[in-house]
Every structure is written in structure tokens, then in C-alpha cells.
Design a protein around this motif. Sequence first.
Motif, short mmCIF file in Angstrom:
data_model
loop_
_atom_site.label_atom_id
_atom_site.label_comp_id
_atom_site.label_asym_id
_atom_site.label_seq_id
_atom_site.Cartn_x
_atom_site.Cartn_y
_atom_site.Cartn_z
N ALA A 33 0.79 -1.24 0.00
CA ALA A 33 0.00 0.00 0.00
C ALA A 33 0.82 1.28 0.00
O ALA A 33 0.31 2.32 -0.42
N LEU A 34 2.05 1.24 0.51
CA LEU A 34 2.81 2.48 0.66
C LEU A 34 3.97 2.55 -0.32
O LEU A 34 4.60 1.53 -0.63
N PRO A 35 4.29 3.74 -0.82
CA PRO A 35 5.39 3.87 -1.79
C PRO A 35 6.74 3.90 -1.09
O PRO A 35 6.85 4.24 0.08
N ASP A 36 7.77 3.56 -1.83
CA ASP A 36 9.15 3.65 -1.34
C ASP A 36 9.61 5.10 -1.48
O ASP A 36 9.34 5.76 -2.47
N ALA A 37 10.29 5.61 -0.45
CA ALA A 37 10.72 7.01 -0.48
C ALA A 37 11.75 7.28 -1.57
O ALA A 37 11.94 8.42 -1.98
N ARG A 38 12.41 6.22 -2.08
CA ARG A 38 13.49 6.42 -3.04
C ARG A 38 12.98 6.56 -4.48
O ARG A 38 13.35 7.49 -5.18
N ASP A 39 12.10 5.63 -4.90
CA ASP A 39 11.61 5.72 -6.28
C ASP A 39 10.13 6.12 -6.36
O ASP A 39 9.59 6.29 -7.46
N GLY A 40 9.48 6.27 -5.21
CA GLY A 40 8.09 6.74 -5.21
C GLY A 40 7.10 5.73 -5.72
O GLY A 40 5.97 6.10 -6.06
N LYS A 140 23.08 -2.22 -14.62
CA LYS A 140 24.46 -1.94 -14.21
C LYS A 140 24.67 -2.18 -12.71
O LYS A 140 25.51 -1.54 -12.08
N GLU A 141 23.89 -3.12 -12.18
CA GLU A 141 24.01 -3.52 -10.77
C GLU A 141 23.88 -2.32 -9.82
O GLU A 141 24.50 -2.26 -8.76
N THR A 142 22.99 -1.39 -10.22
CA THR A 142 22.79 -0.19 -9.40
C THR A 142 21.89 -0.45 -8.20
O THR A 142 21.93 0.29 -7.21
N VAL A 143 21.02 -1.45 -8.31
CA VAL A 143 20.11 -1.77 -7.21
C VAL A 143 20.18 -3.25 -6.90
O VAL A 143 20.64 -4.05 -7.73
N ASP A 144 19.70 -3.61 -5.73
CA ASP A 144 19.69 -5.01 -5.33
C ASP A 144 18.53 -5.74 -5.98
O ASP A 144 17.43 -5.19 -6.12
N PHE A 145 18.77 -6.97 -6.37
CA PHE A 145 17.72 -7.85 -6.89
C PHE A 145 17.47 -8.97 -5.88
O PHE A 145 18.39 -9.39 -5.17
N VAL A 146 16.22 -9.41 -5.83
CA VAL A 146 15.85 -10.52 -4.95
C VAL A 146 15.09 -11.55 -5.78
O VAL A 146 14.50 -11.21 -6.83
N PRO A 147 15.08 -12.80 -5.34
CA PRO A 147 14.31 -13.81 -6.08
C PRO A 147 12.81 -13.47 -6.05
O PRO A 147 12.31 -12.89 -5.09
N VAL A 158 14.14 -1.87 -5.69
CA VAL A 158 13.85 -0.46 -5.93
C VAL A 158 14.37 -0.15 -7.33
O VAL A 158 15.25 -0.85 -7.83
N LEU A 159 13.82 0.88 -7.97
CA LEU A 159 14.31 1.27 -9.29
C LEU A 159 15.32 2.41 -9.14
O LEU A 159 15.27 3.18 -8.17
N PRO A 160 16.23 2.55 -10.10
CA PRO A 160 17.22 3.63 -10.03
C PRO A 160 16.59 5.02 -9.93
O PRO A 160 17.12 5.90 -9.25
N SER A 161 15.49 5.25 -10.61
CA SER A 161 14.69 6.47 -10.47
C SER A 161 15.53 7.73 -10.62
O SER A 161 15.84 8.42 -9.65
N ARG A 162 15.88 8.06 -11.84
CA ARG A 162 16.74 9.21 -12.08
C ARG A 162 16.02 10.55 -11.92
O ARG A 162 16.65 11.59 -12.01
N PHE A 163 14.72 10.54 -11.69
CA PHE A 163 14.05 11.78 -11.29
C PHE A 163 13.23 11.49 -10.03
O PHE A 163 12.83 10.34 -9.78
N PRO A 164 12.97 12.51 -9.18
CA PRO A 164 12.30 12.29 -7.88
C PRO A 164 10.81 12.01 -8.04
O PRO A 164 9.95 12.87 -7.84
N ASN A 165 10.49 10.78 -8.37
CA ASN A 165 9.12 10.40 -8.73
C ASN A 165 8.12 10.52 -7.58
O ASN A 165 6.95 10.78 -7.79
N LEU A 166 8.59 10.33 -6.33
CA LEU A 166 7.66 10.36 -5.19
C LEU A 166 6.96 11.72 -5.11
O LEU A 166 5.74 11.79 -4.91
#
Length: 809
Positions: A33-40, A140-147, A158-166
Amino acid sequence: MSSPDEKIQDLALEEVLGDRFGRYSKYIIQERALPDARDGLKPVQRRILFAMHVEGNTAEKGFRKSAKTVGNVIGNYHPHGDSSVYEAMVRMSQDWKVRNTLIEMHGNNGSVDGDPPAAMRYTEARISKISAELLRDLDKETVDFVPNFDDTASEPTVLPSRFPNLLVNGSTGISAGYATDIPPHNLTEVIDGVLKRLDNPNCSTSDIMKYIKGPDFPTGGIIQGIDGIQKAYETGKGRVVVRSKTTIEDMRGGRQQIVITEIPYEINKATLVKRMDDLRIDKKIEGISEVRDETDRSGLRIVIELKKDANADGVLNYLFKNTDLQISYNFNMVAIFNKRPQLMGVISMLDAYIAHQKEIITRRSEYDIRRAKSRQHIIDGLMKALSILDEVIRIIRGSKDKRDAKLNLQTNYDFSEKQAEAIVSLQLYRLTNTDITQLQQEAEELAKLIAELEAILGDEANLVQCLKEELQGIKKAYKTPRLTSIENEITEIKIDTEVLVASEEVVVSVTKEGYVKRTGMRSYAASNGEDLSMKETDHAIFVQSMNTMDALLLFTSKGNYIYRPVHELPDIKWKSLGEHISHLVTDASGDEDVIAAIPMKTFSETDNFLFTTKNGMIKASAVLNYQPQRYSKTLMAMNLKGDDRLLSVSVINGTEDVFLASHNGYGLRYAVSEVPVSGARTAGVKAMNLKAGDFVAGVAVIASDEKKDLVLITQRGSAKRMKLSEFEPISRAKRGLLMLRELKNSPHRFISLDLADNSDIIHIATNKDVVVDLNVANLRVTDRYSNGSFVMDEQLEGVPVETWLSLAP
């Protein structure tokens, strides 16, 4: 009986419920239900974009069926209902919900009227161009991946999110114990805010608000209340008012129309139009002739056509107050930060985004350095091989196989395993002078790139500069103008009564027992002069023609009053019983009689009310004191002591006299100017000097040009008519002059006092429920020393208990 292999736990129910619900709550909060503060993004949104990215469903390629994407998301990453996935996908494509759409969709994706989108089998979608900025550098291994849920694939946390989407697109959601409401903002302003924060990490919220001025809703509108924005940006919670953008246009014939071109965020336009039209149909508001929705491809347009001479500003203010044409927007900026839900202000949101971007650039630079150095190592080997080309060819030709050739190159010329692999895999056409030049050029470029990347990793300032340059590029590519305007103050809405009520004449009636109504002139005319409908024991104390714009004040025997605008009185036919005052107010007492009803067109600044009580108290108080702001309950008119009862209420201008008659036969006249003016909650002063056991039986206010006579009724059924000139004004609080001849047996006692002339009829009610009509013209005028004339038979008709004059509208 259970087998020994079964594992049965004996646990308390509250422990099991608490544990299970705790786990479920944590999942809902963190994973739904809640967004991540990093990629919104919420998890379902992230998974949709990632699935489309993996499938190559990108902006530079063609559209694909939405059902295919939904299937991929459900099958690979998000094992939930297809409808919830499709709804999330559709929302990201709706340009009236998100400020910068993350998905482009062909087909019906819903509307601002609340229409549902077409089924996923009919629509097509692809990632929008700006969404590519959220996904850029994901490889480019910028974020962690999980199974994923079944360990068959991996997905990013999380996505790299090159603009502040939140902040740009905002978010809404409800989870277990938490909710979030983050409004969308303008991309250009948010990036400027990030740049300011990068330049000055210690800047304040006020500094940031010079760049991020406030929310920028995709539906436009007007935000009022800059203090609310600042509070929200500082604490995460705040309130502003969002108002539609409206204009008042002139039409032919002197009429006007209100045109609405922008409405508040997340308001259903069709519901709004219907609500406004319902107000017109239900006659809750006067002045609207038609409500039309003229929205087309050129943009939103709602037209409210007004009647001639209607108050356009008044109608608009009423609609602002009573419809969603104006709403309150409450910030509640909650996001997942460090795996926990947190209420965040704008500074903490920017800091979370900046920290994320620094990590992304760092990990990307490390990845690029590894790739560049690996390639540089290969280039060095190829260049060395070309410099000893003949020996290399000889060794390769003399080797048994590829593996032997690689081993011989490594042994004889100190090539690494990777270099040897590159050499033996080299194609013959590349053994030219041109290729060695290209290799040298590539080596120089790689050395330069490695130096730049190492500079970024080695110096925070270089990393920040890299981030600023990338943000400037995104700002330039996706710059859009602000849609929502901002006003500093919240405008106070004042509604004029004439906007709500049609001005018309009605007949207002009030009875002693407290039955009130207003009757239209048509209903009154249709009654053909029939008497007012009321109970047999009741009688009218007020019947008068009034305008619906006027007000009525009802005073009761307990010293209270009820205020009601005439248009709020119950609209009841003349032939039907009125509504009791207990329906007008919540605290009316059952033993209260209405003693006076006074109409008010305007509340005079110079006039006073004059109150008189049974126990001989009198009070003057300004009329203005009795114009209340709230009137759902009875209000105090006069503070009564003990068992005292309010006897009369009149409006005076200060030039009149007051005449009081006591039960034992005394009459006192004096100027009302002798009564001091006091507040609404006071008890007044002494009106008359009463003997023990005596009380005030009647009161009359005498105007300077009064032509009527005094008519008093005794308990023995005698009526006494006297000229006012019999009584000269004296002072307040005196006993007065005796008006009855004393009798030893069965003395006369006054029960009422009226001012009347030959045209009046006085009705006398007795204790036997008999009403005797007294024609004043039949009464002769007497002096103070007589006991009047008997007008009824006490033995047959009973003892008189009260009187009233005939009333006609």
C-alpha cells in the motif's frame, strides 16, 4: 485421536491472532500500500514497469496488449488478482491522476467522470518516455535484486529512479494502521529543489519553498493557504483548500453564466455536475437556470447558466461551500524509508532521494569501471599482439588446437588468459593498420573514462556534480509549465440569503401553544377565508404577511426566544396544523407558551425590545442583541427569577409610554425612557410596586399618537373600557392608580389588558373551554371608578382565564 507424527501446538488465541495479524500488517505496509521514499513506487507499480522493461515494451517500440503485461506481472512477480494489477497499470496512464504518466495506453483508459477503463484485452500499453528514466542503468548492478515468489526469476527491490518520482507523481494508499496522501508536484520545480538541496545541504523548508512552491495537480485548479503547504512540508501533515478555476461571463439579455475550466484533484466531474444540478432541482439555491457539461477534446468546461438578475458571485460562493467545486486537501506524506513507514517532510524526502541517487551513481560508476578496465585489459593484449603479429601467427599455426594456442601465447609472451582468448578469437580482416589505430583510439577513450569514473568515486563533489548534470538534462527534456496556481490566503466564503431563497410573500402564523408555519399566498387564497387550522383549546397570537427574506422571533413565557429566518419555517398548507416549536429547536420545554411573535426585516441599531414579567420586572435591551449566529437551540431573552413568567415583549424606539395593570386593579403609566437599557442575559429592573399577592395582569405600550382605548377584563366576566387620557405618566416602580371600585364580596380582579377600538373583537376564554366574542364597539367608555360592564354569565360560561384580539393577515 491424533497420530504421534502430528505436531499440534497449544497456543492462546490472542497470541495467534496478534502474531498472524502482525505479519499480515507488515506485509501490507511494506509490500502493497505504501510507496518507497526512493523511487516513489508501490511494489505493484514497480513490478509492472520492470516486467514491461524486461519484455522490451518500451517507448521506442510498438504498443502491446495490456493483458499480456498483466499476465507477465502476475506470473512472474506479483501473485495477486489481475484486476488490481490492471487498475494500478491504468492509473499510471491517466493524465488526470498522475502529473507525468509512466505508461502510455491506447484505448479507453477511463475518464475524469469516473468511467471505468476498457477490459485489458482491448487496451494496449507501453512504458512512457519518462519511465525510461526510472529504469535507466538497471542493468548496471545499481540496485539489489531478490528472487521472485517462486525463485524462477529476480526482481529489483527499488528502481534507479533518475528523477524524484515520489514528489512528482505523488501517491495515495491505505494500509494497516497507515495511510498516505502525497500530492503530485511539478517536475521542474522538484528538480530545482533537489539542486538547491545539493548546493546547500543545510537549507530550510522556506528556502526549498522558493523552488517547490506547492503541489501541482494534473487537473490544475487553485490552491489556497500557503501556511498549510509550509506546515505539510515541515511535518508531513497539513491542510490546504483546492478551488476550481472559474470565470463569470456575460450573456445576451443581461444574464450571466459561470464557466468552470479546472476542478480539484481526484474529483469526479460527472458527480460534481449532478450535485450542482440537484441543488437546482431541489431548490436549495435560487438563480440557476441550467447546468451543462460542455467538456470536449479541447478541454474541461462546465457551464452554470444563471437566471436574470441572479447574484453570480453569491451563487458561486454557495457552490464552493456546498459542492466539491472547492475541497480541503489534507497532506499525509507517509512513505517507506529504511524498510519502515515514516511521516516525511519535503526535506527528508529530498534527502532520501539524494542519498539513493548517490548510491546509484556510485554503484553504476563501480560497474562501469570494472567493465572499462576489463575492456582496457583486452585492448592492451590486442595491441601487444599486433606489434608482434608474425610471432603470434607462428605460435597459433604451430599449436594443436585453440586451447594449446592460448596456453602457448600465455607461456611465451606473458598474455593473460582473457587476452589470449581475445587474440585467438580475432578475425583475420582486423589485422590491418586501420584496426591498430582504432584500438589505440579506444584505449585512450577507456583511459579517459576510467579517470572520470575514479574522480567521481574519489571525490564527493564530483559525484554531486554528476548528479546535478543528469538532473539538468532530465529537466530540460521533460520540462512542463505549472498547472495549479497558488494563493497565500484561504478565501472566506460568505453566502447571501438571497442566493439561497426566492423572495416571496407568505403568510406566517403562530399559535399560543407553539404551532408555527408559513403558507404560500396561493394556498391561503384557496382557503376562501377559512380560519387558521389549530387545536380547539389553542388560539392564534400572530398571523401576518411576511417575506421569505425576513426573520421571526418567538418569545416564550420562560424568558427564552427562538430565532428563525422565515424561509426556514415549515411550509404547510393553511388548512393543515403547523409544526410545534419543539421541531425548530432541540431543547424546547413542554411547559413553555409562546407569548409574542415579532417579525424582523432588519435588526435596527436604534430600537429596543421591552420585556415585562408577571412579578413586576421590566427590561429594555437593544434589538441587535437578539440577532444570533447560531440558532439550533432556544436562546435567553431575559433572566427570570424563581417562578416568574415573561408576560409581554414589544419593540420600542424610546418615545413611547408603557402601561401596566395589576391583578388587584392598579394601573401605572410612565415613559419607557425610564427603563435602563441592558444586555440580553440581564434580569431587568422593578416595573411596578406590587402589594403582597398581587401581580401584573397586562401590559400595553402606548405610542405618542395612540388612538385606541384601554380594555380590561376581570375574572367575573366584566369588561372595562377607559380613555388613555385618564392616566398621566408618572414614575417607574410606583404602585399606580386604582382602576376598580373595591367590593367587600367577590371583588373584581383584572386578568388581561388590551389596546382596542370599535373595529376590534376581543375573544375571552373561560375555564369551561367556552370562548365568548366581545365586540369592543358595544362597550361604553367609563372612568377609573367603575367596575365595567358584565359581558358574560359566570354561571353558564365559566370564569374568564385569558383574552386575545382577532388577527388577520
